[in-house]
Design a protein around this motif. Structure first.
Motif, PDB file in Angstrom:
ATOM      1  N   LEU A   1       0.821  -1.210   0.000  1.00  0.00           N
ATOM      2  CA  LEU A   1       0.000   0.000   0.000  1.00  0.00           C
ATOM      3  C   LEU A   1       0.858   1.263   0.000  1.00  0.00           C
ATOM      4  N   ILE A   2       1.918   1.257   0.791  1.00  0.00           N
ATOM      5  CA  ILE A   2       2.750   2.459   0.901  1.00  0.00           C
ATOM      6  C   ILE A   2       3.423   2.776  -0.428  1.00  0.00           C
ATOM      7  N   TRP A   3       3.993   1.761  -1.068  1.00  0.00           N
ATOM      8  CA  TRP A   3       4.648   2.018  -2.358  1.00  0.00           C
ATOM      9  C   TRP A   3       3.631   2.455  -3.408  1.00  0.00           C
ATOM     10  N   GLY A   4       2.426   1.882  -3.358  1.00  0.00           N
ATOM     11  CA  GLY A   4       1.370   2.321  -4.265  1.00  0.00           C
ATOM     12  C   GLY A   4       0.989   3.771  -4.010  1.00  0.00           C
ATOM     13  N   ALA A   5       0.895   4.146  -2.736  1.00  0.00           N
ATOM     14  CA  ALA A   5       0.541   5.521  -2.375  1.00  0.00           C
ATOM     15  C   ALA A   5       1.640   6.498  -2.783  1.00  0.00           C
ATOM     16  N   LEU A   6       2.903   6.104  -2.623  1.00  0.00           N
ATOM     17  CA  LEU A   6       4.011   6.975  -3.039  1.00  0.00           C
ATOM     18  C   LEU A   6       3.949   7.264  -4.540  1.00  0.00           C
ATOM     19  N   ALA A   7       3.586   6.244  -5.318  1.00  0.00           N
ATOM     20  CA  ALA A   7       3.418   6.460  -6.760  1.00  0.00           C
ATOM     21  C   ALA A   7       2.207   7.339  -7.036  1.00  0.00           C
ATOM     22  N   GLN A   8       1.116   7.102  -6.306  1.00  0.00           N
ATOM     23  CA  GLN A   8      -0.115   7.874  -6.490  1.00  0.00           C
ATOM     24  C   GLN A   8       0.098   9.350  -6.204  1.00  0.00           C
ATOM     25  N   MET A   9       0.913   9.650  -5.189  1.00  0.00           N
ATOM     26  CA  MET A   9       1.145  11.034  -4.804  1.00  0.00           C
ATOM     27  C   MET A   9       2.361  11.633  -5.511  1.00  0.00           C
ATOM     28  N   SER A  10       2.867  10.924  -6.535  1.00  0.00           N
ATOM     29  CA  SER A  10       3.972  11.401  -7.383  1.00  0.00           C
ATOM     30  C   SER A  10       5.279  11.583  -6.623  1.00  0.00           C
ATOM     31  N   ALA A  11       5.435  10.884  -5.491  1.00  0.00           N
ATOM     32  CA  ALA A  11       6.698  10.944  -4.746  1.00  0.00           C
ATOM     33  C   ALA A  11       7.760  10.067  -5.401  1.00  0.00           C
ATOM     34  N   VAL A  12       7.335   9.007  -6.090  1.00  0.00           N
ATOM     35  CA  VAL A  12       8.231   8.160  -6.882  1.00  0.00           C
ATOM     36  C   VAL A  12       7.538   7.842  -8.194  1.00  0.00           C
ATOM     37  N   THR A  13       8.297   7.414  -9.181  1.00  0.00           N
ATOM     38  CA  THR A  13       7.702   7.058 -10.465  1.00  0.00           C
ATOM     39  C   THR A  13       7.092   5.661 -10.388  1.00  0.00           C
ATOM     40  N   PRO A  14       6.147   5.345 -11.281  1.00  0.00           N
ATOM     41  CA  PRO A  14       5.610   3.979 -11.320  1.00  0.00           C
ATOM     42  C   PRO A  14       6.694   2.927 -11.531  1.00  0.00           C
ATOM     43  N   GLU A  15       7.748   3.278 -12.301  1.00  0.00           N
ATOM     44  CA  GLU A  15       8.840   2.317 -12.533  1.00  0.00           C
ATOM     45  C   GLU A  15       9.577   1.983 -11.250  1.00  0.00           C
ATOM     46  N   VAL A  16       9.769   2.975 -10.375  1.00  0.00           N
ATOM     47  CA  VAL A  16      10.444   2.741  -9.098  1.00  0.00           C
ATOM     48  C   VAL A  16       9.538   1.960  -8.154  1.00  0.00           C
ATOM     49  N   ALA A  17       8.267   2.348  -8.090  1.00  0.00           N
ATOM     50  CA  ALA A  17       7.347   1.714  -7.142  1.00  0.00           C
ATOM     51  C   ALA A  17       6.993   0.288  -7.526  1.00  0.00           C
ATOM     52  N   GLY A  18       6.872   0.028  -8.842  1.00  0.00           N
ATOM     53  CA  GLY A  18       6.365  -1.259  -9.316  1.00  0.00           C
ATOM     54  C   GLY A  18       7.019  -2.494  -8.713  1.00  0.00           C
ATOM     55  N   PRO A  19       8.350  -2.623  -8.764  1.00  0.00           N
ATOM     56  CA  PRO A  19       8.982  -3.831  -8.200  1.00  0.00           C
ATOM     57  C   PRO A  19       8.712  -4.014  -6.710  1.00  0.00           C
ATOM     58  N   HIS A  20       8.711  -2.908  -5.952  1.00  0.00           N
ATOM     59  CA  HIS A  20       8.418  -2.991  -4.514  1.00  0.00           C
ATOM     60  C   HIS A  20       6.972  -3.439  -4.288  1.00  0.00           C
ATOM     61  N   ILE A  21       6.066  -2.913  -5.091  1.00  0.00           N
ATOM     62  CA  ILE A  21       4.650  -3.251  -4.953  1.00  0.00           C
ATOM     63  C   ILE A  21       4.432  -4.744  -5.135  1.00  0.00           C
ATOM     64  N   PHE A  22       4.919  -5.281  -6.224  1.00  0.00           N
ATOM     65  CA  PHE A  22       4.579  -6.666  -6.556  1.00  0.00           C
ATOM     66  C   PHE A  22       5.410  -7.681  -5.766  1.00  0.00           C
ATOM     67  N   THR A  23       6.622  -7.307  -5.337  1.00  0.00           N
ATOM     68  CA  THR A  23       7.400  -8.186  -4.461  1.00  0.00           C
ATOM     69  C   THR A  23       6.714  -8.346  -3.116  1.00  0.00           C
ATOM     70  N   ASN A  24       6.282  -7.215  -2.533  1.00  0.00           N
ATOM     71  CA  ASN A  24       5.631  -7.276  -1.216  1.00  0.00           C
ATOM     72  C   ASN A  24       4.251  -7.912  -1.299  1.00  0.00           C
ATOM     73  N   LEU A  25       3.521  -7.656  -2.386  1.00  0.00           N
ATOM     74  CA  LEU A  25       2.206  -8.276  -2.546  1.00  0.00           C
ATOM     75  C   LEU A  25       2.350  -9.794  -2.657  1.00  0.00           C
ATOM     76  N   SER A  26       3.320 -10.256  -3.411  1.00  0.00           N
ATOM     77  CA  SER A  26       3.554 -11.706  -3.548  1.00  0.00           C
ATOM     78  C   SER A  26       3.881 -12.333  -2.207  1.00  0.00           C
ATOM     79  N   LYS A  27       4.698 -11.639  -1.415  1.00  0.00           N
ATOM     80  CA  LYS A  27       5.073 -12.177  -0.100  1.00  0.00           C
ATOM     81  C   LYS A  27       3.868 -12.213   0.833  1.00  0.00           C
ATOM     82  N   ALA A  28       3.058 -11.176   0.805  1.00  0.00           N
ATOM     83  CA  ALA A  28       1.860 -11.145   1.654  1.00  0.00           C
ATOM     84  C   ALA A  28       0.925 -12.295   1.298  1.00  0.00           C
ATOM     85  N   MET A  29       0.738 -12.550   0.013  1.00  0.00           N
ATOM     86  CA  MET A  29      -0.167 -13.616  -0.421  1.00  0.00           C
ATOM     87  C   MET A  29       0.427 -14.990  -0.123  1.00  0.00           C
TER      88      MET A  29
END
Length: 341
Positions: free
Chosen positions: A74-102
């Motif tokens: 959620l945090i990495w998604g929010a950082l991308a949403q609020m333009s604090a990081v680019t989608p390219e930077v956030a993407g790997p963090h988002i899907f790595t953590n989501l995979s681990k959570a699942m």
């Protein structure tokens, strides 16, 4: 289980199954997790980075506990949403953590919510997002965050009455939450218009005058209802301008008016790339600069801006572009529809 034994109540097979899967989390991990979520509800980039630090602490303390990984997603998604990081930077963090959570807890209601959010705002996969929202709400009907973000998806899909119902439920579940109240504002606007949306933003600000997300929305609603002084307050709170730029813009506003001041604001946003292209597109549309809005909409599509799913909603102010072939082309590529009215 201990309480059931003491009062001599027999557990159901479902309860036995749930208890068999449950585990005790490290106390320090739980504390760090809860502190992280407090900061997550502000959505200011500074607060999000504090939330990131606490959630990383929780993972360090208990790496086999699923919820912190969902939180990190959620945090990495929010950082991308609020333009604090680019989608390219956030993407790997988002899907790595989501995979681990699942992997650790696939049936955790929060995991469905996170999966839904990523499907909608990162992947632009509306069907996948709705299915995950529905599963999460079925697992925990009292999850106010799942309901308010599901309301946003329904609004994006031009189902405003369903969106309004989900938003009402979210507000009833957590009426003192400024973020929930602010997130409800665009849904209210979609159904009842700008004045009602502006009043809803006011409710959020009454709960927390400094709430970053509520101030983020304020200028859209205040300008659209003619409350220009209030709009300037929101702009100066939300946009990361240096003090001398703020004073310059205030001077233009005092001498020349709102729209001239907004031209200066847009010039600064373009010059310094302080927000993403989707946000800039919306702001050009807000003040009827439709050619520039269209230019940034096309840029936001290439950038895969997580704010672009709102393209055909009222808060994007794009109705004058609904018949424009370039606009229609972006809408169709995203799998969205243009409202009939």
């Amino acid at each position: 289980r201990q309480i059931a034994d003491e009062v001599m109540i027999e557990l159901t097979s479902g309860e036995e199954q749930m208890l068999a899967k449950s585990r005790t989390a490290d106390r320090e991990a739980v504390d760090a997790f809860l502190k992280g979520y407090v900061y997550l509800e502000d959505l200011h980039p500074d607060a999000l980075y504090k939330a990131l630090d606490f959630l990383n602490q929780a993972v360090e303390k208990d790496p086999e506990w699923g919820p912190p990984y969902a939180g990190l997603t959620l945090i990495w998604g929010a950082l991308a949403q609020m333009s604090a990081v680019t989608p390219e930077v956030a993407g790997p963090h988002i899907f790595t953590n989501l995979s681990k959570a699942m992997e650790l807890d696939p049936n955790l209601p929060e995991t469905y919510f996170v999966k839904a959010g990523m499907a909608v705002w990162q992947e632009w996969n509306w069907e996948k997002g709705e299915q995950a929202f529905l599963k999460g709400i079925a697992a925990n009907p009292n999850d106010e965050m799942a309901r308010i973000y599901y309301a946003h998806l329904l609004m994006i899909l031009n189902r405003p009455n369903e969106a309004y119902l989900q938003g009402q439920l979210a507000v009833k579940l957590d009426p003192k939450n400024a973020l929930i109240q602010a997130l409800f504002a665009p849904v209210v606007c979609e159904v009842h218009g700008w004045e009602a949306g502006y009043n809803q933003v006011q409710k959020a600000l009454e709960l927390d005058p400094t709430n970053f997300f509520a101030n983020n929305f304020l200028d859209q609603f205040a300008i659209s209802t003619g409350n220009y002084d209030h709009a300037m307050e929101g702009i100066m709170t939300f946009l990361p301008f240096r003090d001398e730029i703020i004073e310059e813009i205030r001077g233009i506003y005092t001498k020349e008016g709102m729209y001239e001041a907004y031209d200066a604001i847009l010039a600064q946003l373009e010059l310094h790339s302080l927000v993403g292209p989707g946000d800039i597109a919306m702001r050009f549309a807000l003040v009827n600069r439709h050619d520039k809005a269209l230019e940034y909409i096309e840029s936001a599509y290439k950038y895969h801006d997580p704010n672009l799913p709102y393209l055909t909603t009222k808060i994007y102010c794009t109705e004058p572009l609904f018949s424009n072939p370039r606009f229609i082309a972006v809408v169709e590529k995203m799998g969205l529809t243009i409202p009939d009215e």
